[in-house]
Design an enzyme around this catalytic site. Sequence first.
Site, PDB file in Angstrom:
ATOM      1  N   LYS A  77       0.817  -1.219   0.000  1.00 13.50           N
ATOM      2  CA  LYS A  77       0.000   0.000   0.000  1.00 13.50           C
ATOM      3  C   LYS A  77       0.851   1.270   0.000  1.00 13.50           C
ATOM      4  CE  LYS A  77      -4.615  -1.337   1.190  1.00 13.50           C
ATOM      5  NZ  LYS A  77      -4.530  -2.727   1.682  1.00 13.50           N
TER       6      LYS A  77
ATOM      7  N   SER B 237      -7.929   0.966   9.287  1.00 16.20           N
ATOM      8  CA  SER B 237      -7.597   0.238  10.506  1.00 16.20           C
ATOM      9  C   SER B 237      -6.221  -0.377  10.385  1.00 16.20           C
ATOM     10  CB  SER B 237      -8.611  -0.874  10.731  1.00 16.20           C
ATOM     11  OG  SER B 237      -8.492  -1.807   9.685  1.00 16.20           O
TER      12      SER B 237
ATOM     13  N   GLN C 298      -0.982   2.973   7.744  1.00 15.31           N
ATOM     14  CA  GLN C 298       0.469   2.891   7.977  1.00 15.31           C
ATOM     15  C   GLN C 298       1.246   3.389   6.772  1.00 15.31           C
ATOM     16  OE1 GLN C 298       2.304  -0.695   9.647  1.00 15.31           O
ATOM     17  NE2 GLN C 298       0.329  -1.268  10.479  1.00 15.31           N
TER      18      GLN C 298
ATOM     19  N   GLY D  57      -9.119  -7.213  -2.105  1.00 15.85           N
ATOM     20  CA  GLY D  57      -9.964  -6.560  -1.105  1.00 15.85           C
ATOM     21  C   GLY D  57     -10.894  -5.624  -1.873  1.00 15.85           C
TER      22      GLY D  57
ATOM     23  N   LYS E   9      11.011 -18.712   5.746  1.00 15.25           N
ATOM     24  CA  LYS E   9      11.508 -17.655   6.654  1.00 15.25           C
ATOM     25  C   LYS E   9      10.905 -16.302   6.304  1.00 15.25           C
ATOM     26  CE  LYS E   9      14.017 -21.277   6.796  1.00 15.25           C
ATOM     27  NZ  LYS E   9      13.383 -22.428   7.471  1.00 15.25           N
TER      28      LYS E   9
END
Length: 322
Positions: free
Chosen positions: A51, A76, A81, A177, A271
């Site tokens: 994003k 949310s 962020q 989404g 990993k």
Amino acid sequence: MITLQDVRDAKRRISQLAHTTPVFSSQTLNILSESSVFLKAENLQKSGSFKFRGAMNFLLSLSRENLRNGVVTGSSGNHGQALACAGKILNTNVTVVVPEDVSAAKLSAIKGYGARIERCGRTSTERLNRAYEISQQTGAIFVPPFDHPWIMAGQGTIGLELIEQLCDFDAVLVPCGGCGLISGISKAIKEILKNARVYGVEPEQSNSTYLSFKAGHLVELKNINTIADGLRTAVPGTLTFPVVQKYVDDILLVSEQEIKRAVVFLLERMKLLVEPSGAVTVAALLSGKFPLKNKKVVAILSGGNVDLFALSKWIKEIKQGG
Ligand SMILES: *Cc1c(COP(=O)(O)O)cnc(C)c1O
């Protein structure tokens, strides 16, 4: 509708500021999925998800004058962020409207980038409405999470980067989404690699893109219940959905159990710390739901921002349940 040139322009704009994320492969994954798989690690992108690309392209598309009163969004998680991170780099004031029940981890990440926080309601409609109100009152520019040409073009830069990194491939798997990510990627890839297929992947329990795609019109969900919090969108965007209809070949669905298994597989075997929303593509491959075999396939790992308490619970569940 966005053009290939829009995506190319976005790539030029953000190239010095976003990471070119690595592509990984695994013999084990190839054997289990009967494909030749390449994982695009956007979990290692700045702010922890793809994003950042859309948010950075949005900010860089605005004039200095437009940025004077800052920007605002409702989120949310990863979009908040990403915008906070992009705003910090460009020295722009960012306000993020978060839900009352925001997780402590997400709140501290957004705060860590220096954004102003406001709490409002619990649903995305409540916080986006509040963000829009703030924009009207303060002159801050509202930055939508997916349904905007600058956001779509920014996310589409992943498609151009993949073609540079891998030259050619048969198919790409993309989490859905609101469909900013898949609309941008499919635009870029289908214009350049005419024969490559694009598949969306959604949780069974948050399947608005699947239902809309099959119906041929937007279908809005009432009940959403998935651990993939980046994919809890009630309905695809009005700008993104026509792109999905034009370019996407099919939408695949995965169960909650399959998502958890994929998260644990990526962590243990490769990993790679990938959040549930980012692991749905690998879930589709490991569960045998991806229909092609023995092809060169790219799976997008869209993000890595995961609550470690929840993760430890899923690991226990998968390891004990077998
Ligand atoms: C937002 C998000 C998605 C979905 O992207 P859309 O553009 O809304 O389809 C997928 N994965 C992660 C990690 C996200 O944060």
